[in-house]
Enzyme design. Structure first.
Site, PDB file in Angstrom:
ATOM      1  N   ASP A  42      -9.878 -20.784 -22.222  1.00 25.62           N
ATOM      2  CA  ASP A  42      -9.369 -22.060 -21.272  1.00 25.62           C
ATOM      3  C   ASP A  42      -8.848 -23.036 -22.004  1.00 25.62           C
ATOM      4  O   ASP A  42      -8.918 -23.233 -22.868  1.00 25.62           O
ATOM      5  CB  ASP A  42     -10.962 -22.878 -20.551  1.00 25.62           C
ATOM      6  CG  ASP A  42     -10.177 -23.813 -19.223  1.00 25.62           C
ATOM      7  OD1 ASP A  42      -9.317 -24.045 -18.803  1.00 25.62           O
ATOM      8  OD2 ASP A  42     -10.984 -24.294 -18.720  1.00 25.62           O
ATOM      9  N   ASP A 135      -3.868 -20.998 -16.792  1.00 23.71           N
ATOM     10  CA  ASP A 135      -3.934 -21.824 -18.286  1.00 23.71           C
ATOM     11  C   ASP A 135      -5.375 -21.663 -17.769  1.00 23.71           C
ATOM     12  O   ASP A 135      -6.576 -21.606 -18.817  1.00 23.71           O
ATOM     13  CB  ASP A 135      -4.205 -23.287 -17.924  1.00 23.71           C
ATOM     14  CG  ASP A 135      -5.611 -23.990 -16.875  1.00 23.71           C
ATOM     15  OD1 ASP A 135      -5.379 -22.807 -15.949  1.00 23.71           O
ATOM     16  OD2 ASP A 135      -5.334 -25.269 -17.324  1.00 23.71           O
ATOM     17  N   GLU A 136      -6.265 -20.662 -17.614  1.00 30.49           N
ATOM     18  CA  GLU A 136      -6.970 -19.996 -17.968  1.00 30.49           C
ATOM     19  C   GLU A 136      -7.416 -18.352 -17.417  1.00 30.49           C
ATOM     20  O   GLU A 136      -6.791 -18.087 -17.062  1.00 30.49           O
ATOM     21  CB  GLU A 136      -7.829 -20.868 -16.801  1.00 30.49           C
ATOM     22  CG  GLU A 136      -9.194 -20.334 -17.026  1.00 30.49           C
ATOM     23  CD  GLU A 136     -10.085 -20.006 -15.638  1.00 30.49           C
ATOM     24  OE1 GLU A 136     -11.398 -19.647 -15.176  1.00 30.49           O
ATOM     25  OE2 GLU A 136      -8.712 -20.223 -14.461  1.00 30.49           O
TER      26      GLU A 136
END
Lengths: 424, 374
Positions: A42, A135-136
């Protein structure tokens, strides 16, 4: 920051059969070979981190990425968060709570590029990478054949350093035996977190955490559960079946499984197809001119259909949403007879949908267009639609011309041109 | 009104008009049949205002008059009566006594005054046709009508009397069937109508009663007088079918019929039908297409659905053109093959995005649009 929960001692081989016979098997794999192979990564304050990589002089300042004036904060630095800036928060309010906040505009294309490079580095470690969002995502190191938990830890630390070194962005990692626990672990010590939960230690790991850390339990639910004496995850596992049923109703078994850290979901490498395509625009000043709103909505059609064509899909339903200055909103949708990948069939729906949604005669703060009813696969061709084929060819040419161009020099449709002021 | 009638004749007559009833809620009398007795026959009339049917049955009329009765219930009762002789007696208050053997019924009717009269035709355009021929023509195109109510123009069969022939066309926008026959069409008498799907169904059902029929039409309505000279169960004179037509402009179908022939193959109709039918057994609603692949002297048909499986069929054919493949909705292939009677059909294809065309040595064409595989 790093926290490592002490792992259970690896049981000596002679105990394996004994434990397996007593049911201590996990997905059919004997206890001894269970390793924390699921990794959740993350990125920390992703958009801001990407900007700071380019503007290192801003490190340590209160800064945020977001729209100016009437926009919202999409990402805030940890220094800004300390002042009470959160996402999504209207920029105007953020500037009130944190007057020295440095606002950075979105850099078009940057975040996608950094995200791709970040996941490329992940894929250098394992092919099983699930990109959840920009983003994860999850990694499954199961197929990599690591012999020990320590080996896995070492490689993931290596990945964290490599991302930090090459992309100049901080990323937090959670490592566990399943996605649920890995995800909770990665969010525990942000930024640059690194939390390993050894297999078998899931319940003990979760027990002291506030109940709101569990997925699906939001602020309201958390408050309601706190009122009933359930503050920590361990408070759930301590209750008996009938108590849990009275609190959670029919879904109590799932809640208990989550609280125990049980999760069987595999890491999925293929991303689910888009269920819908949408775009929205918040205006600098509220707009009351229906002609202008219609032009903006048609521009969204023109922006979305090339994506839909690019994905090889067709869409059937268009929904137009309007939002007034006070954030109240209304939406209206309509479906075509058959799904299409062309702009033209949707243009005539814009005006009636706007009329249906925009009932209050007040200027609008935001308008959005959403396409759903996504179809792919074979398309039955129509007979009296030679113009469609011509349009499809034209659209193909336009898509090629516009490909790779961001805002400058794209070929526009006539209705996208702003009205010229009257000649005096 | 009073008459005696043969039970089976009466039942047969009611069966002819039974399908045409209106919605009970708006006009209750539209679910009734108008029975009129005069001379040596009774006439039975039903209508839903868009469509009406009248037939005549021989009967022994003792007292002329008229009444209306609920047609569905009446037809059921008449079919079940115990004796072949039936007597019907209507009193002035529209109650009708029906007696047969030991059975006696008294049924509440409605006076004929409220029954909307069927429009009669005068000097519209008129043509004489053969029942058998029109049946075959209708059958060869009717499957291609659209059932999509939003495309109401296509919810029917287009009759075009023009240039020395009658052409029938039906299309749903994805396939089009056309058949024509040469006949004398005086220029002043040429014209076209779109006959609604429901009328086409009723007409097709009625067209086996005799040799000839007559069609009259103007731009708003059409009427058919169907001879009953081959009927042996009580029908006399002709059956009269009245219908409104679909108003609007039928699409320019000529433009979608390919002008040039690219690859033409001759196919055994039954065999091709069976192969496509078998292959289509693996199709599903989501993947409803069969792929036709042509290579040297070989036609292959494949179909698949991801969650079920796949099928492969092959047929030896005479073909020396380039290899090509094209996919279609299997129903679009099977419908014309089923409707035709000739043993051989010609199938023309060009490429994967161009229409396929069925032809026979008669004036029959069926154009089917392919399914574009992504």
């Amino acid at each position: 920051m790093t926290v490592s929960v002490p792992p259970d001692p690896v049981p000596p081989p002679r105990r394996v059969g004994h434990l397996a016979a007593r049911g201590y098997a996990w997905r059919g794999i004997p206890f001894a070979v269970r390793l924390p192979t699921i990794v959740h990564l993350d990125a920390d304050a992703f958009f801001v981190s990407c900007e700071l990589a380019l503007k290192p002089e801003l490190r340590g300042t209160k800064c945020a990425v977001g729209g100016r004036e009437r926009g919202i904060i999409s990402s805030a630095s940890y220094e800004a968060r300390a002042c009470g800036v959160y996402t999504p928060m209207p920029t105007a309010r953020a500037l009130k709570v944190c007057p020295d906040l440095i606002m950075l505009p979105h850099t078009s294309g940057l975040y996608g590029k950094v995200s791709r490079r970040m996941f490329d580095l992940c894929e250098a470690l394992t092919p099983v990478v699930q990109r959840n969002s920009i983003d994860e995502g999850y990694l499954d190191l199961g197929p990599c054949g690591f012999a020990s938990s320590a080996a896995i830890e070492e490689r993931v630390r290596g990945l964290q350093e490599r991302i930090s070194l090459e992309l100049q962005i901080p990323v937090s990692f959670g490592i566990a035996a399943n996605k649920l626990v890995a995800q909770i672990a990665s969010k525990l010590r942000k930024p640059r977190g690194f939390v390993v939960v050894p297999p078998g230690g899931e319940e003990a790991f979760l027990a002291p955490l506030p109940i709101g850390r569990l997925p699906g339990i939001g602020a309201k639910t958390e408050a309601a559960l706190n009122a009933r004496g359930l503050k920590l995850v361990g408070d759930i596992t301590a209750r008996n079946d009938s108590e849990l049923e009275s609190v959670f109703g029919g879904g109590w078994r799932e809640i208990r499984a989550i609280a125990r850290g049980e999760d069987e979901r595999p890491v999925e490498t293929e991303r689910d197809d888009a269920k819908s395509y949408s775009q929205q625009e918040t205006f600098a000043d509220d707009i009351g001119d229906p002609g202008e709103i219609e032009r903006v909505a048609k521009g969204m059609i023109d922006a979305l259909l090339p994506k839909i064509r690019g994905d090889g899909k067709r869409v059937r339903t268009m929904t137009v949403k309007v939002r007034y200055g006070d954030f109240s909103q209304e939406a209206h949708g309509r479906s075509l007879e058959a799904a299409t990948d062309l702009e033209a069939p949707f243009y005539p729906l814009v005006a009636p949908l706007l009329r249906a949604a925009w009932k209050q005669r007040r200027p609008l703060r935001l308008v959005s267009v959403r396409f759903s009813g996504v179809e792919d696969g074979p398309a039955q061709l129509e007979m009296f639609a030679q113009t469609d084929e011509k349009r499809r060819r034209l659209a193909g040419v336009l898509d090629r011309l516009n490909a790779g161009r961001k805002t400058a020099a794209v070929v526009l449709h006539g209705h996208q041109l702003a009205k010229k002021p009257p000649v005096v | 009104m009073k008459f005696k009638i043969n039970r089976d004749h009466f039942a047969n007559g009611l069966a002819q008009v039974l399908n045409v009833v209106g919605s009970k809620a708006t006009m209750p009398i539209l679910s009734n049949v108008l029975i009129e007795a005069e001379k040596d026959q009774i006439s039975l009339t039903t209508t839903n205002l868009d469509l009406g049917i009248r037939c005549h049955i021989k009967a022994e009329v003792k007292e002329t008059g008229a009444v209306t009765l609920p047609v569905k219930r009446l037809a059921t009762i008449v079919r079940e009566l115990p004796n072949i002789d039936v007597s019907v007696d209507a009193s002035p208050n529209h109650q009708v006594k029906i007696a047969s053997g030991g059975s006696n019924f008294r049924i509440m009717g409605i006076g004929k005054e409220e029954f909307p009269p069927l429009p009669e035709f005068g000097d519209e355009k008129a043509y004489d046709l053969e029942q058998e021929e029109l049946t075959a023509m209708l059958k060869s195109v009717a499957y291609a009508q659209s059932t999509d109510e939003t495309r109401y123009i296509l919810n029917g069969v287009y009759f075009n009397f023009k240039d020395g022939k009658l052409t029938l066309v039906a299309t749903d926008g994805r396939r089009l069937a056309l058949t024509s026959k040469e006949m004398e069409v005086p220029a002043a008498n040429s014209g076209a109508i779109i006959l609604p799907a429901k009328t086409v169904a009723e007409l097709t059902r009625l067209l086996d009663k005799g040799a000839k029929l007559k069609i009259n039409f103007n731009e708003r309505r059409a009427a058919f007088q169907i001879a009953t000279d081959k009927d042996s169960s009580g029908l006399v004179d002709s059956v009269y079918l009245y219908s409104k037509v679909v108003e609007g402009n039928y699409p320019n179908y000529q433009q979608v019929i390919p002008k040039e022939t690219h690859q033409r193959i001759k196919l055994e109709r039954e065999l091709f039908l069976q192969c496509v039918h078998r292959a289509a057994l693996v199709c599903s609603e989501k993947s409803n297409s069969v792929k036709i692949k042509l290579t040297s002297n070989l036609l292959e048909i494949t179909a698949q659905s991801p969650d079920f499986g796949e099928a492969h069929e092959s047929m030896a054919i005479g073909y020396s053109g380039p290899d090509l493949q094209v996919a279609f909705n299997p129903a679009f292939i099977m419908d014309p093959l089923r409707a035709l009677t000739k043993d051989e059909v010609f199938f023309e294809v060009k490429d994967e995005v161009s229409p396929g065309v069925f032809k026979t040595l008669d004036s029959f064409i069926c154009v089917i649009m392919p399914v574009r595989l992504s």
